[in-house]
Scaffold this active site. Sequence first.
Site, mmCIF file in Angstrom:
data_model
loop_
_atom_site.group_PDB
_atom_site.id
_atom_site.type_symbol
_atom_site.label_atom_id
_atom_site.label_comp_id
_atom_site.label_asym_id
_atom_site.label_seq_id
_atom_site.Cartn_x
_atom_site.Cartn_y
_atom_site.Cartn_z
ATOM 1 N N SER A 103 0.831 -1.196 0.000
ATOM 2 C CA SER A 103 0.000 0.000 0.000
ATOM 3 C C SER A 103 0.873 1.257 0.000
ATOM 4 C CB SER A 103 -0.909 -0.013 1.225
ATOM 5 O OG SER A 103 -1.680 1.145 1.255
ATOM 6 N N GLY A 104 0.590 2.174 -0.890
ATOM 7 C CA GLY A 104 1.332 3.430 -0.948
ATOM 8 C C GLY A 104 2.577 3.350 -1.807
ATOM 9 N N THR A 108 -1.552 2.692 -8.085
ATOM 10 C CA THR A 108 -2.637 3.411 -8.758
ATOM 11 C C THR A 108 -2.074 4.505 -9.654
ATOM 12 O OG1 THR A 108 -4.062 2.922 -6.907
ATOM 13 C CG2 THR A 108 -4.758 4.708 -8.332
ATOM 14 N N ASN A 155 -1.308 5.443 3.210
ATOM 15 C CA ASN A 155 -1.398 6.137 1.922
ATOM 16 C C ASN A 155 -2.599 7.080 1.967
ATOM 17 O OD1 ASN A 155 -1.662 6.869 -0.742
ATOM 18 N ND2 ASN A 155 -1.852 4.775 -1.543
ATOM 19 N N SER A 158 -5.412 5.725 -0.644
ATOM 20 C CA SER A 158 -5.277 4.277 -0.724
ATOM 21 C C SER A 158 -6.499 3.652 -1.395
ATOM 22 C CB SER A 158 -5.119 3.717 0.679
ATOM 23 O OG SER A 158 -4.924 2.340 0.606
ATOM 24 N N SER A 159 -6.231 2.754 -2.362
ATOM 25 C CA SER A 159 -7.345 2.070 -3.030
ATOM 26 C C SER A 159 -7.940 1.078 -2.046
ATOM 27 C CB SER A 159 -6.848 1.318 -4.253
ATOM 28 O OG SER A 159 -6.022 2.136 -5.024
ATOM 29 N N GLY A 386 -2.756 -2.885 -2.172
ATOM 30 C CA GLY A 386 -1.468 -3.507 -1.860
ATOM 31 C C GLY A 386 -1.465 -4.166 -0.492
ATOM 32 N N GLU A 388 -0.944 -4.866 3.203
ATOM 33 C CA GLU A 388 -0.922 -3.838 4.249
ATOM 34 C C GLU A 388 -0.971 -4.444 5.653
ATOM 35 O OE1 GLU A 388 -4.193 -1.365 3.132
ATOM 36 O OE2 GLU A 388 -5.705 -2.674 4.025
HETATM 37 N N1 LIG Z 1 4.986 8.353 -10.179
HETATM 38 C C1 LIG Z 1 4.635 9.113 -9.151
HETATM 39 N N2 LIG Z 1 4.880 10.426 -9.194
HETATM 40 C C2 LIG Z 1 4.555 11.226 -8.172
HETATM 41 N N3 LIG Z 1 3.965 10.781 -7.039
HETATM 42 C C3 LIG Z 1 3.703 9.471 -6.926
HETATM 43 C C4 LIG Z 1 4.006 8.570 -7.982
HETATM 44 N N4 LIG Z 1 3.620 7.341 -7.588
HETATM 45 C C5 LIG Z 1 3.089 7.490 -6.364
HETATM 46 N N5 LIG Z 1 3.115 8.765 -5.959
HETATM 47 C C6 LIG Z 1 2.631 9.297 -4.669
HETATM 48 O O1 LIG Z 1 2.378 8.217 -3.807
HETATM 49 C C7 LIG Z 1 1.033 8.196 -3.383
HETATM 50 C C8 LIG Z 1 0.543 6.784 -3.242
HETATM 51 O O2 LIG Z 1 0.509 6.151 -4.482
HETATM 52 P P1 LIG Z 1 -0.665 5.181 -4.901
HETATM 53 O O3 LIG Z 1 -1.943 5.671 -4.426
HETATM 54 O O4 LIG Z 1 -0.491 4.931 -6.333
HETATM 55 O O5 LIG Z 1 -0.288 3.896 -4.079
HETATM 56 P P2 LIG Z 1 -0.941 2.457 -4.189
HETATM 57 O O6 LIG Z 1 0.180 1.521 -4.428
HETATM 58 O O7 LIG Z 1 -2.015 2.456 -5.164
HETATM 59 O O8 LIG Z 1 -1.496 2.218 -2.747
HETATM 60 P P3 LIG Z 1 -2.781 1.421 -2.259
HETATM 61 O O9 LIG Z 1 -2.433 0.002 -2.297
HETATM 62 O O10 LIG Z 1 -2.959 1.920 -0.882
HETATM 63 O O11 LIG Z 1 -3.869 1.805 -3.138
HETATM 64 C C9 LIG Z 1 0.295 8.985 -4.430
HETATM 65 O O12 LIG Z 1 -0.852 9.578 -3.889
HETATM 66 C C10 LIG Z 1 1.327 10.016 -4.844
HETATM 67 O O13 LIG Z 1 1.340 11.071 -3.934
HETATM 68 MG MG LIG Z 2 -3.994 2.256 -5.097
#
Ligand SMILES: Nc1ncnc2c1ncn2[C@@H]1O[C@H](COP(=O)(O)OP(=O)(O)OP(=O)(O)O)[C@@H](O)[C@H]1O
Ligand SMILES: [Mg+2]
Length: 1023
Positions: A103-104, A108, A155, A158-159, A386, A388
Amino acid sequence: MASYVDEVGIGDFVLLDEITTESFLVNLQKRFSGGKIYSYIGEVCISVNPYRTVNIYGQEYVNQYKGREIFERPPHLFAIGDAAYKTMKRRGKDTCIVISGESGSGKTEASKILMRYLAAVTNISGQQEIERVKNVLLQSNAILEAFGNAKTNRNDNSSRFGKYMDIHFDFKGDPLGGQISNYLLEKSRVIMQQSGERNFHSFYQLLLGCPDPELSKFQLTRDPNHYHYVRQGGVSKVDSISDRADYKSVQSAFKTMGFPQDAIDTIWRVVAAVLHLGNVDFKTDGDRTQIKDTTTLTKVATLLNIEKEALNKALSHRVIAAGGEVLHKGHTSSEAIYGRDAFAKAIYDRLFTWIVDQVNKAIQVSGSEGGKTINSTVIGVLDIYGFEIFDRNSFEQFCINYCNEKLQQLFIELVLKQEQEEYQREGIKWQNIDYFNNQVICNLVEESHRGILSILDEACLNVGKVTDNMVLDSMDQKLRGHLHYSSRKLNPSDKELKHGEEFRIKHYAGDVIYCINGFLDKNKDTLFQDFKRVLYSSSNAYLKEMWPEGAQNIYKTTKRPLTAGTLFKNSMILLVKNLTSKEPYYVRCIKPNDQKSPVLFDVERVTHQVNYLGLLENVRVRRAGFAYRQSYDRFLRRYKMISQYTWPNFHGGSDKEAVQILIKEQNLSQDVVYGKTKIFVSSPRTLFMLEQARAKLIPGIVIFLQKLWRGYICRQRYKRVVAVYRIMRYYRRYKMKAFVKELVTAFRNVKQMPDYGKRLRWPAPPPVLKQTTAMLKAIHERWRAWMILRVIPQSDWPQLRLKVAACDVLRGKRPDYGLWRKWEGDYLSLTSEHGAVQKYSTAINNMKNKEKFRKVAFSCLVRKINKHNKMADRAIVVTESAIYKLDQKSFKSMSGKIALQDISALTVSSGYDGLIVIHLQGGNDLVVSLLSSDLEDPRVGEAVGVICHNYRVNQRRDLRVVVSDNVQCMLGKKQRLIQVQALPNVSIVSFTKNPSGDLSYSCPLREPAGKGHNGIKSVKNGY
Ligand SMILES: Nc1ncnc2c1ncn2[C@@H]1O[C@H](COP(=O)(O)OP(=O)(O)OP(=O)(O)O)[C@@H](O)[C@H]1O
Ligand SMILES: [Mg+2]
């Protein structure tokens, strides 16, 4: 391997000198610090969350990666997107991009970047519908994140649901539409949030972003702390999030997707209703549980368009239908709270699924019912919650982490296990590489009878009172000794675990302690029937649509629904099956620190992730392995054109031998290994070279194929044309024969017919014989003429022509015009006519020499009248080109000749007299009466015949002849009328002027000499 420059560290881990965790981390940290967030292990992309805006996704970057091979450019997500796209287009194969990480870690974000890239490189022709589909696909993220994402302690965005999106492409590679599958929304968040966390974004977006009038329509106050369901985490404001701006984006996304306004309204009404529902409290009065404050209840009922009383009842009572009777049982206060919360969760969950359905409708591939169409290929993008670990982990974390185990298993299966197994199967020398196989953990969760989900289901089946504690007991019994499961009971010295409440699973990504409390309820996921009926009774059609099972009869016993755990397990199995059927591309996301810092690289945290993601093993397998493999026949089919030995067909042996010759010829032998059924290519560069060589030849082959195909088409067309002509020829011949046959039949007895076939009806000729028929008709006419004329001596034919000319203009208009007698023509040369024939002959001979005419066609004595109304006797002579007036005595020409071309018309009377008016241009007509010694015939017919015939020969057109008793003429440029009077007592013709100024022409009354004066026949008879 890499050909690009400007690298920080090493872009592809396969190229590391030494493969140890330390060297791996050193390189990864170096790249992270140098701003390089992407790296490769072969075709697997490692992405480290930068936690800052990085400027590497603009159009110039898209252009750099578009259509390029992975190794040509520095590592980037775009390259993975392009590889998946290229494979799909080149090989017509479905591909998928699996994005995993905790997660994070940036899953996404990565999925959105990939979608934007695919949108940017497609639809070059700019078609409107494709643009719409792309827009909807991109905009769908804003909506799904608003309703399915939340701030967690890991996060901010977070999805809280799993998302798998299939994007369908047509054969040109343009997106046609898509299909989103959603997986288990963490709905417990609707009613409860851990400290530091928030409910789903949608609640805060509504409260903080919605304009005042709307807010008061929903009867909400702009303060999240006012609502129980959104204040439990203690944070309503998140720095990285602007709920107000997000509300606007969501509203605009709804519009882009074509959501009707009333549907958008319903969505926000439901969100508002959930907020109010959380504030519905209960009080106990004796053993009756009642709602404390019904004004809140009214708000909920109004927003959901349901009866307030029905809602009140459903919240405080339960309907039990047993033995044909319906009983209402009052809730205890904890039952009432449970019911309310279950209701809130269910409404929101249904709303979410319904929104996903609507999005799917907007992007549905036309002609498909949600499924794949025959002509489309697919790129799937998986972005799922992800792995967690929270302070308190419940059923939802259990499911989420199980899901991640399944994806890790898929990775192992495809990247580590199958690959190594394949090398062995193909008889390729291979040093086995060990890795941790997490199948054992998957089994711990999903195995039938022994797995945790089975144990939970079994407990849910029990009718008696089974508690979470008893489930834990059962798990302890059945899972005793399992290496990845423990509890306080099984390991009393483990003080970290609470007795009777907690158990620990050693996940591939780390140990997680789960609290059993709530597992049973969440797995059962019951919602009292009453709520379903209440919502089905809503006057809002959308809400009704979300709750179809509310229509069910109250007495009907329903089959026990599958538990939440089993449903989730089944959906995971399906997902894995779906992903396995596609060509996978991996993005492995890594979270550099827990502080969301753009500079911090927490070596310990990253090491942990590198280990559990099996990245080192990945590098090892990859390094020793091959970038590409293909069965000999398919390889040959793709590249056979490169070698003259294999193009167009190889005749020297097996496919394998053909491939070997081809590779040798290209000097690529050092980079390939030949397996039993497949060729293995070590580096992508080799593949690239083969592709390039192929691409160079393709245009020639295309032209060659086009040439053949065009030739084929032309030959076909030619054959058809030949056939058409042959058919036409035969048909024409048939039509001609049929026509001739008909003609022969019709004309068989033509010789015997009295009119020689004049009245015979000719059959309609076929078009081809139209001209011939016209000629035949002419022949027939000539023949008929011949048959009629053959009895007339040839010497009489010139005279006959004159008679025909007279006949043409006088037939039916004058009673007789002398057809019956011989036309002498030059009457003045006859002694019977007058006594000065010798004088006349001399005068005419002189004139002939002077005037150069051939012969006299007609001559006659005449009486004329001039413009002064004076009569005079003259003679006229008609030659082939002119008319002469002669003095009656001297036969000398008087006042010049009248050239035939100067004559404009002739007028004669309809009677039996000698009057003839020769109309001339210039206003002075020649008005004469022909005089003849033979009083039987006034010779008018002969004169007209001679003049008309000569005029036709001379002028090549017909002279107009008027037959009238009121003869009009011009004398002295004056219009004069001549009245013809045939009188019995008159013996000689005379012209007199009437008092009116007109002229009278008196002549003797005579009878025509014979009958039958009107046609050829009579002419014939006359002779
Ligand atoms: N390529 C990127 N460029 C800039 N910021 C990023 C990038 N990837 C991630 N982030 C930052 O990290 C944060 C978390 O990323 P994201 O929501 O994609 O995580 P996740 O893996 O989908 O988590 P979860 O499993 O909780 O959904 C985003 O809100 C953003 O602030
Ligand atoms: Mg996500």
